[in-house]
Design a protein around this motif. Structure first.
Motif, PDB file in Angstrom:
ATOM      1  N   GLU A  92      48.607  35.703  26.716  1.00 22.49           N
ATOM      2  CA  GLU A  92      49.434  35.740  27.923  1.00 22.49           C
ATOM      3  C   GLU A  92      50.661  34.841  27.802  1.00 22.49           C
ATOM      4  O   GLU A  92      51.651  35.046  28.476  1.00 22.49           O
ATOM      5  CB  GLU A  92      48.616  35.265  29.130  1.00 22.49           C
ATOM      6  CG  GLU A  92      47.598  36.271  29.644  1.00 22.49           C
ATOM      7  CD  GLU A  92      48.231  37.299  30.581  1.00 22.49           C
ATOM      8  OE1 GLU A  92      49.356  37.084  31.046  1.00 22.49           O
ATOM      9  OE2 GLU A  92      47.564  38.323  30.817  1.00 22.49           O
ATOM     10  N   HIS A  93      50.557  33.819  26.954  1.00 24.53           N
ATOM     11  CA  HIS A  93      51.570  32.756  26.997  1.00 24.53           C
ATOM     12  C   HIS A  93      52.421  32.648  25.748  1.00 24.53           C
ATOM     13  O   HIS A  93      53.305  31.815  25.678  1.00 24.53           O
ATOM     14  CB  HIS A  93      50.877  31.414  27.264  1.00 24.53           C
ATOM     15  CG  HIS A  93      49.981  31.456  28.464  1.00 24.53           C
ATOM     16  ND1 HIS A  93      50.467  31.409  29.742  1.00 24.53           N
ATOM     17  CD2 HIS A  93      48.646  31.603  28.572  1.00 24.53           C
ATOM     18  CE1 HIS A  93      49.469  31.504  30.596  1.00 24.53           C
ATOM     19  NE2 HIS A  93      48.347  31.627  29.908  1.00 24.53           N
ATOM     20  N   GLU A 122      51.830  37.802  34.626  1.00 27.03           N
ATOM     21  CA  GLU A 122      53.136  37.432  35.148  1.00 27.03           C
ATOM     22  C   GLU A 122      54.156  38.144  34.310  1.00 27.03           C
ATOM     23  O   GLU A 122      54.053  38.142  33.078  1.00 27.03           O
ATOM     24  CB  GLU A 122      53.354  35.929  34.979  1.00 27.03           C
ATOM     25  CG  GLU A 122      52.871  35.117  36.141  1.00 27.03           C
ATOM     26  CD  GLU A 122      53.536  33.761  36.099  1.00 27.03           C
ATOM     27  OE1 GLU A 122      54.724  33.679  36.475  1.00 27.03           O
ATOM     28  OE2 GLU A 122      52.880  32.811  35.670  1.00 27.03           O
ATOM     29  N   ARG A 123      55.147  38.742  34.959  1.00 27.41           N
ATOM     30  CA  ARG A 123      56.139  39.410  34.133  1.00 27.41           C
ATOM     31  C   ARG A 123      57.554  39.068  34.566  1.00 27.41           C
ATOM     32  O   ARG A 123      57.829  38.841  35.730  1.00 27.41           O
ATOM     33  CB  ARG A 123      55.925  40.924  34.135  1.00 27.41           C
ATOM     34  CG  ARG A 123      55.916  41.551  35.501  1.00 27.41           C
ATOM     35  CD  ARG A 123      55.648  43.016  35.409  1.00 27.41           C
ATOM     36  NE  ARG A 123      56.733  43.698  34.697  1.00 27.41           N
ATOM     37  CZ  ARG A 123      56.768  44.999  34.516  1.00 27.41           C
ATOM     38  NH1 ARG A 123      55.787  45.746  34.958  1.00 27.41           N
ATOM     39  NH2 ARG A 123      57.785  45.562  33.896  1.00 27.41           N
ATOM     40  N   GLY A 162      56.532  38.895  29.170  1.00 24.93           N
ATOM     41  CA  GLY A 162      55.360  38.306  29.811  1.00 24.93           C
ATOM     42  C   GLY A 162      55.565  36.862  30.230  1.00 24.93           C
ATOM     43  O   GLY A 162      54.592  36.144  30.447  1.00 24.93           O
ATOM     44  N   LYS A 163      56.825  36.438  30.365  1.00 27.16           N
ATOM     45  CA  LYS A 163      57.154  35.048  30.713  1.00 27.16           C
ATOM     46  C   LYS A 163      56.386  34.054  29.852  1.00 27.16           C
ATOM     47  O   LYS A 163      55.636  33.211  30.370  1.00 27.16           O
ATOM     48  CB  LYS A 163      56.850  34.771  32.192  1.00 27.16           C
ATOM     49  CG  LYS A 163      57.835  35.399  33.140  1.00 27.16           C
ATOM     50  CD  LYS A 163      57.687  34.758  34.500  1.00 27.16           C
ATOM     51  CE  LYS A 163      58.807  35.167  35.427  1.00 27.16           C
ATOM     52  NZ  LYS A 163      58.683  34.558  36.752  1.00 27.16           N
ATOM     53  N   PRO A 164      56.560  34.128  28.568  1.00 24.90           N
ATOM     54  CA  PRO A 164      55.773  33.258  27.682  1.00 24.90           C
ATOM     55  C   PRO A 164      56.257  31.811  27.749  1.00 24.90           C
ATOM     56  O   PRO A 164      57.383  31.541  28.145  1.00 24.90           O
ATOM     57  CB  PRO A 164      56.056  33.839  26.294  1.00 24.90           C
ATOM     58  CG  PRO A 164      57.424  34.411  26.408  1.00 24.90           C
ATOM     59  CD  PRO A 164      57.528  34.932  27.817  1.00 24.90           C
TER      60      PRO A 164
ATOM     61  N   ARG B  11      41.835  32.316  29.932  1.00 25.59           N
ATOM     62  CA  ARG B  11      41.689  33.737  29.666  1.00 25.59           C
ATOM     63  C   ARG B  11      41.842  34.499  30.981  1.00 25.59           C
ATOM     64  O   ARG B  11      41.112  34.268  31.942  1.00 25.59           O
ATOM     65  CB  ARG B  11      40.311  33.996  29.080  1.00 25.59           C
ATOM     66  CG  ARG B  11      40.103  35.460  28.721  1.00 25.59           C
ATOM     67  CD  ARG B  11      38.637  35.711  28.588  1.00 25.59           C
ATOM     68  NE  ARG B  11      38.139  35.162  27.338  1.00 25.59           N
ATOM     69  CZ  ARG B  11      38.121  35.836  26.197  1.00 25.59           C
ATOM     70  NH1 ARG B  11      38.592  37.070  26.160  1.00 25.59           N
ATOM     71  NH2 ARG B  11      37.637  35.295  25.108  1.00 25.59           N
ATOM     72  N   VAL B  12      42.833  35.341  31.040  1.00 22.51           N
ATOM     73  CA  VAL B  12      43.009  36.145  32.248  1.00 22.51           C
ATOM     74  C   VAL B  12      42.297  37.468  32.007  1.00 22.51           C
ATOM     75  O   VAL B  12      42.560  38.146  31.032  1.00 22.51           O
ATOM     76  CB  VAL B  12      44.499  36.405  32.515  1.00 22.51           C
ATOM     77  CG1 VAL B  12      44.676  37.170  33.799  1.00 22.51           C
ATOM     78  CG2 VAL B  12      45.233  35.083  32.583  1.00 22.51           C
TER      79      VAL B  12
END
Lengths: 334, 270
Positions: A92-93, A122-123, A162-164, B11-12
């Protein structure tokens, strides 16, 4: 620079003593050690470079820290997590832009952004991203019809959608024309300024020098130099150089005499040698002053004076003892 | 974009998000898939075109099958060719469309690119399995409707048997397609390998020599091949006068159970 973060002191990425060996590619060939000992830390909000010739182990290092490959030894921490143990924790990050184009030829720019954006909780705003990457005019164009620079920019956009917290950009400007390269460099700085920590993998010395806040030079699977580009260049041993050009042979001959004599009596000047129709004078950091004073005193006026630029390439030569060639470490196909 | 929050990653795993993302991916992949006219032609239209073309061109295909037991003695000759065409639809999608798709994703780095996102590349393969199933429904459906409307082919005697055999043929053949695509580094490699299996498979499923006139020994071999068993099982279900195609159903089940795990195990994701 990015807004200071509460934990600005803790590194965003920590790699220590990373090791990766690939099994033999062919019968008879030995296993190939791609990375033998690589360690570095990346602080939040910086552009950190991994620089080295092809085959030095850059991509393997990055793939290990992105959790795409399993390392044989050493530890990796990204945002405090171990991507080797659980790669999904960092997905995600960490935004990744891979070396090669990785989209269907017939998907449009906007579609690709939409799809990739849907993968993340989050995008980033698509319109903003298209604007940042100068792709708004091309948003309905298919990937296969984009230019090399546009493809790269889209690839960066997808790494950012993904707004990393960390963006990994691998061989960003390979195959781009000079104008597109410069535009891409500016873009990377804008990305960093938006608060994203950037890990830049490159074999281009000039790119690393121009962009990176700090970098490691990797050669043969090891870190051979680490620091800011300017500190690395400042730390170079040896002489600085000045090149002089004169309007006619007479002036050049007089200057040669003057400067050879200068080299003999002045400790700051090592030597003066003709190079083509120019004269190259080497010495300490005061060499330029000494040369200019000596010439001015004798009223010999050069047409052109250039200080010889010292670059990361010289750093590479110094730490490895050989010339920098991009393809040097590539395995020769049997 | 604004400066990012400093959050320790967790973890999502929102099921809902993943589900939505899967269908977003599906929508986009479907649109992109429809932009490839050649692929769409072979997957969707080729089987019906072959059925209608041959059904109208070959005189024997329009004559009633006088030797067949009632009620089939009034049906046109092409009736016996329709189950073969349905098998052809399954074979075309699983051996020509699918392996090239998956190997091309690998070749272009799309699988690897997805590995770097929260959406694992397995989802892309899953999406295309769904697209291929839909394509098969359209393709087989068009052949059946076209055969019935244009050529006057009567509907299946045992539709449920036909459906069962079709489902098992699909699982067996899609597993074979997955296996063909499992290792190929290039779309072209997968295409070549797929063709190598596709053409002999067509032979044993009655595309070149109709099942009704196929020599006994060829039918014996065909029974043990996935597409051969598919064509035989579909034929038995369509005519409904030779009982339940038990052997064919078993063969297709065994192929699925062997090929699917093998394909999954050998599949390279980068």
């Amino acid at each position: 620079m990015a807004t200071p973060q509460p934990d600005a002191g803790t590194p965003v990425v920590e790699v220590s003593h990373l090791r990766k060996t690939y099994p033999a590619a062919r019968r008879g060939a030995g296993p190939k050690t791609a990375v033998s000992d690589v360690s570095f830390q990346i602080a939040r909000g910086e552009i950190f470079g991994i620089l080295g010739p092809n085959g030095a182990g850059k991509t393997t290092t990055v793939e290990c820290l992105a959790g795409l490959r399993h390392a044989d030894g050493g530890t990796v921490r990204v945002l405090g997590q171990d991507p080797q143990a659980d790669p999904l924790l960092i997905r995600e990050h960490v935004g990744v832009q891979l070396q090669e184009a990785a989209l269907h030829d017939k998907i449009t720019v906007a579609e690709a952004l939409d799809v990739f954006g849907s993968f993340y909780t989050e995008r980033a705003d698509s319109a903003e991203l298209l604007d940042l990457l100068d792709l708004t005019a091309h948003r309905h164009q298919q990937f296969g019809k984009l230019s090399g620079g546009q493809k790269q920019r889209l690839s960066i956009a997808l790494a950012l959608v993904g707004k990393p917290q960390v963006a990994i950009l691998d061989e960003l400007t390979t195959g781009l024309d000079p104008a597109a390269r410069r535009a891409t460099w500016e873009l990377v700085e804008r990305v960093r300024d938006s608060g994203v920590t950037v890990l830049l993998v490159t074999h281009f010395m000039d790119e690393a020098e121009r962009l990176c806040d700090r970098l490691v030079v990797i050669d043969g699977g090891r870190v051979v130099a680490e620091g800011t580009p300017s500190a690395l260049i400042e730390g170079l041993e040896g002489d600085r150089g000045v090149r002089l050009r004169f309007a006619d042979d007479g002036a050049r001959d007089r200057a040669t005499q003057l400067l050879t004599a200068l080299a003999e009596r002045d400790d700051d000047v090592t030597a003066a040698v003709p190079v083509g129709d120019e004269i190259e004078v080497t010495g300490t950091r005061k060499v330029l002053f000494a040369v200019v004073q000596a010439l001015a005193a004798a009223d010999v006026v050069p047409d052109d004076v250039r200080t010889l630029e010292r670059t990361l390439e010289d750093v590479f030569v110094q730490v490895t003892g050989r010339q920098y060639r991009v393809e040097e470490n590539e395995e020769v196909a049997a | 974009m604004t400066a990012v929050e400093t959050t320790r990653p967790v973890r999502v795993n929102h099921g809902g998000l993943r589900f939505r993302a899967f269908w977003t991916l599906f929508g986009s992949e479907l649109r992109v898939w429809l932009r490839e006219p050649t692929g769409v032609f072979f997957a969707l239209i080729f089987p019906s075109l072959l059925l209608l073309g041959l059904g109208l061109a070959i005189p024997d295909f329009s004559k009633p099958m006088v030797d067949a037991p009632p009620p089939w003695n009034e049906a046109p000759g092409v009736t016996s060719y329709l189950p073969t065409i349905i098998a052809l639809a399954v074979g075309t999608i699983s051996l020509t469309t699918m392996p090239v798709q998956f190997a091309t994703f690998r070749e272009k780095g799309i699988l690897k690119r997805l590995s770097t996102t929260p959406m694992p590349p397995q989802n892309l393969v899953g999406v295309h399995m769904v697209i291929n199933v839909l394509a098969l429904i359209v393709s087989a459906g068009a052949a059946v409707v076209g055969g019935m409307v244009v050529l006057g082919v009567p509907f299946a005697a045992d539709p449920l048997v036909v459906l069962l055999v079709l489902v098992l043929s699909t699982t067996a053949m899609f597993s074979l397609g997955l296996l063909v695509a499992a290792r190929a580094e290039k779309g072209q490699t997968a295409s070549g390998l797929g063709m190598l299996i596709y053409f002999p498979s067509l032979m044993f499923s009655g595309v070149w020599v109709p099942l009704s006139v196929m020599p006994e020994w060829m039918q014996e071999i065909g029974l043990y091949l996935p597409l051969g068993a598919a064509a035989q099982g579909l034929t038995m279900g369509w005519f409904g006068n030779e009982g339940f195609p038990l052997a064919q159903v078993l063969v297709l089940t065994v192929w699925t159970l062997v090929l699917f795990p093998l394909g999954v195990k050998l599949f390279r994701w980068s």
